[in-house]
Design a protein around this motif. Sequence first.
Motif, PDB file in Angstrom:
ATOM      1  N   TRP A 240      95.954  80.084  24.373  1.00  0.00           N
ATOM      2  CA  TRP A 240      96.180  80.100  22.926  1.00  0.00           C
ATOM      3  C   TRP A 240      96.492  78.696  22.405  1.00  0.00           C
ATOM      4  CZ3 TRP A 240      95.653  84.799  20.450  1.00  0.00           C
ATOM      5  CH2 TRP A 240      95.627  85.928  21.276  1.00  0.00           C
ATOM      6  N   THR A 241      96.332  77.672  23.217  1.00  0.00           N
ATOM      7  CA  THR A 241      96.719  76.325  22.828  1.00  0.00           C
ATOM      8  C   THR A 241      96.047  75.879  21.538  1.00  0.00           C
ATOM      9  OG1 THR A 241      97.177  75.659  25.107  1.00  0.00           O
ATOM     10  CG2 THR A 241      96.689  73.902  23.546  1.00  0.00           C
ATOM     11  N   LYS A 255      91.276  70.959  24.009  1.00  0.00           N
ATOM     12  CA  LYS A 255      90.381  72.109  23.968  1.00  0.00           C
ATOM     13  C   LYS A 255      90.579  72.883  25.259  1.00  0.00           C
ATOM     14  CE  LYS A 255      85.557  73.508  23.292  1.00  0.00           C
ATOM     15  NZ  LYS A 255      85.880  74.374  22.142  1.00  0.00           N
ATOM     16  N   VAL A 256      90.847  74.168  25.142  1.00  0.00           N
ATOM     17  CA  VAL A 256      91.116  74.999  26.311  1.00  0.00           C
ATOM     18  C   VAL A 256      90.143  76.171  26.321  1.00  0.00           C
ATOM     19  CG1 VAL A 256      92.795  76.445  27.498  1.00  0.00           C
ATOM     20  CG2 VAL A 256      93.541  74.344  26.388  1.00  0.00           C
ATOM     21  N   LEU A 257      89.360  76.257  27.368  1.00  0.00           N
ATOM     22  CA  LEU A 257      88.423  77.363  27.532  1.00  0.00           C
ATOM     23  C   LEU A 257      89.055  78.434  28.407  1.00  0.00           C
ATOM     24  CD1 LEU A 257      85.142  75.334  28.217  1.00  0.00           C
ATOM     25  CD2 LEU A 257      86.052  76.118  26.016  1.00  0.00           C
ATOM     26  N   ALA A 258      88.699  79.680  28.144  1.00  0.00           N
ATOM     27  CA  ALA A 258      89.231  80.797  28.923  1.00  0.00           C
ATOM     28  C   ALA A 258      88.217  81.217  29.984  1.00  0.00           C
ATOM     29  CB  ALA A 258      89.550  81.975  28.007  1.00  0.00           C
ATOM     30  N   SER A 259      88.683  81.280  31.220  1.00  0.00           N
ATOM     31  CA  SER A 259      87.855  81.744  32.325  1.00  0.00           C
ATOM     32  C   SER A 259      88.494  82.986  32.925  1.00  0.00           C
ATOM     33  CB  SER A 259      87.722  80.657  33.388  1.00  0.00           C
ATOM     34  OG  SER A 259      87.011  81.125  34.516  1.00  0.00           O
ATOM     35  N   ALA A 343      92.845  91.828  35.252  1.00  0.00           N
ATOM     36  CA  ALA A 343      92.071  90.643  34.882  1.00  0.00           C
ATOM     37  C   ALA A 343      92.975  89.689  34.127  1.00  0.00           C
ATOM     38  CB  ALA A 343      90.878  91.037  34.014  1.00  0.00           C
ATOM     39  N   GLY A 344      92.786  88.410  34.370  1.00  0.00           N
ATOM     40  CA  GLY A 344      93.555  87.384  33.672  1.00  0.00           C
ATOM     41  C   GLY A 344      92.653  86.261  33.223  1.00  0.00           C
ATOM     42  N   LEU A 345      93.151  85.451  32.316  1.00  0.00           N
ATOM     43  CA  LEU A 345      92.382  84.331  31.782  1.00  0.00           C
ATOM     44  C   LEU A 345      93.012  83.019  32.226  1.00  0.00           C
ATOM     45  CD1 LEU A 345      91.729  85.558  28.141  1.00  0.00           C
ATOM     46  CD2 LEU A 345      90.260  85.822  30.162  1.00  0.00           C
ATOM     47  N   ARG A 346      92.264  82.232  32.939  1.00  0.00           N
ATOM     48  CA  ARG A 346      92.727  80.910  33.367  1.00  0.00           C
ATOM     49  C   ARG A 346      92.391  79.902  32.287  1.00  0.00           C
ATOM     50  NH1 ARG A 346      89.971  76.919  37.347  1.00  0.00           N
ATOM     51  NH2 ARG A 346      91.661  75.448  37.825  1.00  0.00           N
ATOM     52  N   PRO A 347      93.379  79.103  31.828  1.00  0.00           N
ATOM     53  CA  PRO A 347      93.089  78.090  30.817  1.00  0.00           C
ATOM     54  C   PRO A 347      92.441  76.860  31.437  1.00  0.00           C
ATOM     55  CG  PRO A 347      95.432  78.080  31.336  1.00  0.00           C
ATOM     56  CD  PRO A 347      94.812  79.185  32.158  1.00  0.00           C
ATOM     57  N   LEU A 348      91.195  76.608  31.092  1.00  0.00           N
ATOM     58  CA  LEU A 348      90.476  75.452  31.611  1.00  0.00           C
ATOM     59  C   LEU A 348      90.548  74.336  30.575  1.00  0.00           C
ATOM     60  CD1 LEU A 348      87.329  77.163  33.166  1.00  0.00           C
ATOM     61  CD2 LEU A 348      89.481  76.535  34.282  1.00  0.00           C
ATOM     62  N   ASP A 353      90.306  64.060  23.283  1.00  0.00           N
ATOM     63  CA  ASP A 353      90.526  62.629  23.091  1.00  0.00           C
ATOM     64  C   ASP A 353      91.626  62.167  24.026  1.00  0.00           C
ATOM     65  OD1 ASP A 353      90.710  60.066  22.223  1.00  0.00           O
ATOM     66  OD2 ASP A 353      91.581  60.516  20.264  1.00  0.00           O
ATOM     67  N   HIS A 354      91.300  62.111  25.317  1.00  0.00           N
ATOM     68  CA  HIS A 354      92.335  61.777  26.290  1.00  0.00           C
ATOM     69  C   HIS A 354      92.537  60.273  26.434  1.00  0.00           C
ATOM     70  CE1 HIS A 354      89.215  60.734  29.214  1.00  0.00           C
ATOM     71  NE2 HIS A 354      88.632  61.880  28.937  1.00  0.00           N
ATOM     72  N   GLU A 355      91.880  59.465  25.601  1.00  0.00           N
ATOM     73  CA  GLU A 355      92.116  58.028  25.648  1.00  0.00           C
ATOM     74  C   GLU A 355      93.272  57.621  24.742  1.00  0.00           C
ATOM     75  OE1 GLU A 355      90.605  56.088  27.760  1.00  0.00           O
ATOM     76  OE2 GLU A 355      89.452  57.813  28.473  1.00  0.00           O
TER      77      GLU A 355
END
Length: 575
Positions: A240-241, A255-259, A343-348, A353-355
């Motif tokens: 939910w980030t 940005k966090v994708l759910a897997s 089932a669970g969702l891993r935050p990827l 902008d990690h610079e």
Amino acid sequence: MTTRLDGRSRTAALQELRAAEPLDVLVIGGGVTGAGTALDAATRGLRTGIIEMQDWASGTSSRSSKLVHGGLRYLYNLDFALVAEALRERGLLLETIAPHLVKAQPFLWPLKTPVIERSYSAVGVGLYDTLSILTNQGVTVPVQKHYSKTDALRVFPDIKDDQIVGAIGFFDARVDDARLVIDLVRTAAHHGALAASRVQATGMIKDSDGRVIGVDAVDLESGEALRIPARRVINATGVWTEDSEAMSDVPQTLKVLASKGIHLIFDRSRINGSTGLFLRTEKSVLFIIPWQRYWIIGTTDTPWAQERLHPVPTSEDIDYVLEHANAVLDSDLTRDDIIGTYAGLRPLLQPVDHERSSTKVSREHTVAELAPGLVAIAGGKLTTYRKMAQDVVDFALGEEEAERLPSVTDKTPLLGAIDLTSVTRRMPHLSRPFGWSAGRQEHLLDRYGDEVVELIELIKEDPSLARPLRSAPAYLGAEVVFAVTHEGALHLEDILTHRVRLDYETPDRGVGALPEIAGLVAPRLGWDADRVAAEIANYTASAQATLAAQRTTDDADAARVRENAPDLVPLAVPE
């Protein structure tokens, strides 16, 4: 002296959270990262609050593979520092922080070729053991052992004869993930943190300079709006980030994708083996993990684009796990053997902008300043939650303040671990009046640690609580009551999904136990007959929807079926 999370403590926490004096730190998110962050902040002496929009551990942190591990596969990517960090955290959990919940777990790595695979695997596992010994300044789990084919099959007779030429034995650790989170929250409260579940952040409060100085929130139980002032807000909301980030009205940083990862549960008698199995697949790894009464087999790793509250396994997911397990096992597992799923969702993490100088990125997790006064942490894994918490609190405080108030969680035991050795030695005497078997004693110590004494106090007040549940004899009535008197459960679903976990330990997901469990907790929660009926109906509908979703073939259909069961406590619409 124990720390109770119950209705009264929640009400008191809400009163303090809305007080005029701002918190030093407010944590949003009650998974393992948020709970660890609240404990880290509280033990530094900071006035700390933590809110969670659902129940504690309701998301990813209760739906993991239930392993504390260094990440053996990362060694083959030469990520030595990452593995060493995780192995240090594994050692701390095993020996200091939560030895009642985290247990050394042996695994077999079956080998299919006699020389080359054994050689490179032995080097990898040997390095794994060496890093563990160096980072922990001693042996915390046994080192690797080599097995011939004959010896390996003695340890795990159900491995197919043509799938093994020998094996390497090594150790990691297993954990009751939801209980770890609940104990983290309770330990944070023990050290002064204000903890309230079912409280949803709906907006950020800013001063005239644009600094975040608190959050707007809503108590989902009552519908009451809250304003919670805080000098620093830490967003630890996992998948939910981005939603939480959007409330700050600043350019996107994370940005966090759910897997999705799923697991299947089988009765312990269904597979003939005395250790876990570590299996490499074409995509990742498959774990077959023994617990007292059952086996956990998983996991998958597939993108999830549906609503995030209720991820569910599909028929295709189940077939995938069965196929890969049966490729190695002689057990010939079928759908009829499955007693539970989750089932669970891993935050990827996908940094945008990690610079930026206001962002700290590691291989596994990122800490970023989203706006002045608002910090987020994303990524990572359960094993390294403590280091993640330390990093984000250090970052939020700034270098000078963090040096003045350093983290102490590496030497802070959780509730249940403080007097564990003494209570373990006394357990045969403590349990004698109740006639508990050695297996029952082990079950209680592994769940409650030294707080089994508190469980016994409940039984002294009501001797009937010493009896096993008629509908689920693995658990005592006292465990159900403890869930609401000490562990913050507010609803039946909280009890069955995160404390007495019948949702995946029984084929009906615990529906048959609802009347008995409701009868135990209703008087303590002040429920009348209508409320009991509503709670039972809601949980029954969600369980049936989850079972129906497992018969669908794709995520979209599964999500639609699961959504047919509305939430008893729906989320608010953010501002």
